[in-house]
Design a protein around this motif. Sequence first.
Motif, mmCIF file in Angstrom:
data_model
loop_
_atom_site.group_PDB
_atom_site.id
_atom_site.type_symbol
_atom_site.label_atom_id
_atom_site.label_comp_id
_atom_site.label_asym_id
_atom_site.label_seq_id
_atom_site.Cartn_x
_atom_site.Cartn_y
_atom_site.Cartn_z
ATOM 1 N N SER A 100 0.851 -1.175 0.000
ATOM 2 C CA SER A 100 0.000 0.000 0.000
ATOM 3 C C SER A 100 0.882 1.218 0.000
ATOM 4 O O SER A 100 2.068 1.147 0.191
ATOM 5 C CB SER A 100 -0.886 -0.006 1.232
ATOM 6 O OG SER A 100 -0.130 0.335 2.346
ATOM 7 N N GLY A 101 0.305 2.356 -0.180
ATOM 8 C CA GLY A 101 1.132 3.534 -0.288
ATOM 9 C C GLY A 101 1.145 4.332 0.971
ATOM 10 O O GLY A 101 1.667 3.932 1.976
ATOM 11 N N ASN A 135 7.822 -6.383 -2.482
ATOM 12 C CA ASN A 135 8.460 -5.457 -3.413
ATOM 13 C C ASN A 135 9.965 -5.756 -3.473
ATOM 14 O O ASN A 135 10.543 -6.323 -2.539
ATOM 15 C CB ASN A 135 8.218 -3.995 -3.060
ATOM 16 C CG ASN A 135 8.146 -3.122 -4.302
ATOM 17 O OD1 ASN A 135 8.159 -3.604 -5.426
ATOM 18 N ND2 ASN A 135 8.054 -1.813 -4.091
ATOM 19 N N GLN A 163 6.477 2.674 4.385
ATOM 20 C CA GLN A 163 6.445 3.614 3.262
ATOM 21 C C GLN A 163 7.390 4.770 3.523
ATOM 22 O O GLN A 163 7.382 5.381 4.592
ATOM 23 C CB GLN A 163 5.039 4.156 3.043
ATOM 24 C CG GLN A 163 4.943 5.129 1.863
ATOM 25 C CD GLN A 163 4.133 6.353 2.175
ATOM 26 O OE1 GLN A 163 3.056 6.248 2.754
ATOM 27 N NE2 GLN A 163 4.628 7.527 1.801
ATOM 28 N N THR A 168 7.168 10.908 0.547
ATOM 29 C CA THR A 168 6.758 11.050 -0.845
ATOM 30 C C THR A 168 7.572 12.112 -1.574
ATOM 31 O O THR A 168 8.087 13.057 -0.981
ATOM 32 C CB THR A 168 5.271 11.423 -0.946
ATOM 33 O OG1 THR A 168 5.048 12.617 -0.197
ATOM 34 C CG2 THR A 168 4.388 10.307 -0.445
ATOM 35 N N ILE A 190 4.502 3.776 -5.775
ATOM 36 C CA ILE A 190 3.102 4.015 -5.450
ATOM 37 C C ILE A 190 2.721 5.385 -5.995
ATOM 38 O O ILE A 190 3.435 6.365 -5.790
ATOM 39 C CB ILE A 190 2.871 4.000 -3.939
ATOM 40 C CG1 ILE A 190 3.349 2.708 -3.333
ATOM 41 C CG2 ILE A 190 1.413 4.247 -3.606
ATOM 42 C CD1 ILE A 190 3.652 2.845 -1.873
ATOM 43 N N SER A 191 1.616 5.471 -6.699
ATOM 44 C CA SER A 191 1.095 6.731 -7.204
ATOM 45 C C SER A 191 0.023 7.230 -6.243
ATOM 46 O O SER A 191 -0.915 6.497 -5.915
ATOM 47 C CB SER A 191 0.503 6.524 -8.603
ATOM 48 O OG SER A 191 -0.147 7.690 -9.057
ATOM 49 N N ALA A 242 -4.641 6.152 -3.874
ATOM 50 C CA ALA A 242 -3.363 5.690 -4.400
ATOM 51 C C ALA A 242 -3.579 4.449 -5.247
ATOM 52 O O ALA A 242 -4.574 3.741 -5.104
ATOM 53 C CB ALA A 242 -2.381 5.404 -3.266
ATOM 54 N N THR A 243 -2.624 4.184 -6.143
ATOM 55 C CA THR A 243 -2.631 2.950 -6.922
ATOM 56 C C THR A 243 -1.221 2.387 -6.975
ATOM 57 O O THR A 243 -0.237 3.117 -6.856
ATOM 58 C CB THR A 243 -3.129 3.184 -8.370
ATOM 59 O OG1 THR A 243 -2.327 4.202 -8.993
ATOM 60 C CG2 THR A 243 -4.584 3.598 -8.382
ATOM 61 N N LEU A 244 -1.155 1.072 -7.172
ATOM 62 C CA LEU A 244 0.127 0.394 -7.317
ATOM 63 C C LEU A 244 -0.031 -0.686 -8.371
ATOM 64 O O LEU A 244 -0.797 -1.632 -8.194
ATOM 65 C CB LEU A 244 0.568 -0.227 -5.990
ATOM 66 C CG LEU A 244 1.865 -1.018 -6.078
ATOM 67 C CD1 LEU A 244 3.030 -0.114 -6.394
ATOM 68 C CD2 LEU A 244 2.116 -1.785 -4.795
ATOM 69 N N CYS A 268 4.439 10.524 -5.353
ATOM 70 C CA CYS A 268 4.789 9.116 -5.475
ATOM 71 C C CYS A 268 5.742 8.738 -4.358
ATOM 72 O O CYS A 268 6.366 9.614 -3.734
ATOM 73 C CB CYS A 268 5.401 8.804 -6.844
ATOM 74 S SG CYS A 268 6.993 9.593 -7.154
#
Length: 503
Positions: A30-31, A304, A475, A478, A312-313, A339-341, A285
């Motif tokens: 997750s981000g 990862n 995480q 960013t 992560i966006s 967020a998306t990955l 990101c």
Amino acid sequence: MHTQTPVTRAGRSVKVASVAGLALLAGLLSGGGSAADESPGPVSLAAACGTEKSDVAAVAAAVALSVDVPDSGEVDRPVQPGPVSFGLTLSRADLAALLPEGAEAVVSRAALKVKVAQNGESAEASWELNAPSTPLPADGDVTLVHSGEVPYVTFGSAGDVDFSLGEFTVELRSATAAPEESAPPLATVTCRLKEGENGHVATTHVTAPGGIEPSSSPGTPATPADGAAGGKDKDITVEPAAADEDDPDWCPVEPPVGDVDGSEAPQPPPGAPVKETNLPGVFMCANALGLANVQKLNGAMIINDPDAPALISVMSTKRTTNRKASEEGGLYTRIDSIATLDLPDAESTFLTFGFQPVTAKVSFENGPMTISIGSVNPGTGKVDFSTVYFQQSLRLHDVRINGTPLDVGDNCRTSKPFKVVLDGGDSYKNVALGGVLEGEVDIPAFTGCGSGGEDLNPLFTASISGPGNRVFMNQAPTCNPANPTRSYCPPPLPELPGTKPST
């Protein structure tokens, strides 16, 4: 000793216990998330307000300002205050004098001038906050609750830092106008703190890189004798840097898309109405690394690839949800980001039954990730929860047992999407600063596995599916590509959870 006792590692070598570990590899990354350091609660201040057409001291107002600021920071590294909750209380009679006759509700935007002072120098930060539609009662008081995230501040020297509120303005707009309309505000109110209010909001301590203290302790933060904001430009920086067309592509991922889903975050207790405000968000990101324990096979694997991690966006601050403190219930504030990955197929070798080597690839289908931070603590206003939530499915393919292909078919996958909920607790910071998240995953049964009439569903379900699969994610801060010099660009790598000895 490792900080996460279920996880064991020796250098970069990790025993991957089963397909379940592989299944957790990418989709559980997750981000952002968030939970900043604790603050003592909202600061209560008295202010006097007015418009250009009236005396600025004509209207009395009460201010409740809550912001989480990290306890410490480092020279030349951004310090991220926030999120911020700003409540402004005015009497209904005073509002009636400012607004057109018949106004029943307003939306508002607050622009706060915040002085950031260190070592006798100071600069001014602009905090732009928004409040959703607020109904106007027939009488009594009206509280406009604004919230949002605010700019980074970077310091060029070590020492204590003081954040204090100065003048602020609030634009009152029609609650019935469409968001895209650019009509002038119904009223713009300018406010100043009353005499005797120093406006102090928060304090943080900045050290030299690596946490090294200066040889002589700096004095108490102070404003220059002439009262001017600014000081040396290199010492305190709060203005965003302009993007350079020749800058590298710090975030080579597409901005996230999808709908915010804050259903897994702590919800407001019963009480007064809750107001939601949708916002455009800020693109960022980040990198994240983690470990996943596989309950059935007592093993773990890296989430990862530390050598080539997927980014992560994040679209920070897409929605705010607020409720003012009242007799019906306490203050509730939540900020949701999305967020998306997207990761390529992953491949790994693992051991089944403790000795049989198996190689497999897995494809991941992740839904949008909602990152929620906020407070449900009545009256304190501190950030006390951070939750990351998304849905995931996985598909297994290219399976080999001891080098021999095992045909599992083209649609060997979990029978349904499964829920991933990660909690930041006290360690996860806000979306900008990151931190550690953890949770448990319940992997559903498998379907579509096998070919030529052979049913392999029971095999994968028996060896992989089930509850209690712990996930630990870390995480990093960013990168904001629009302001690379004021954020963490290029995106740094975080530590892998479980690798740092306990103290």
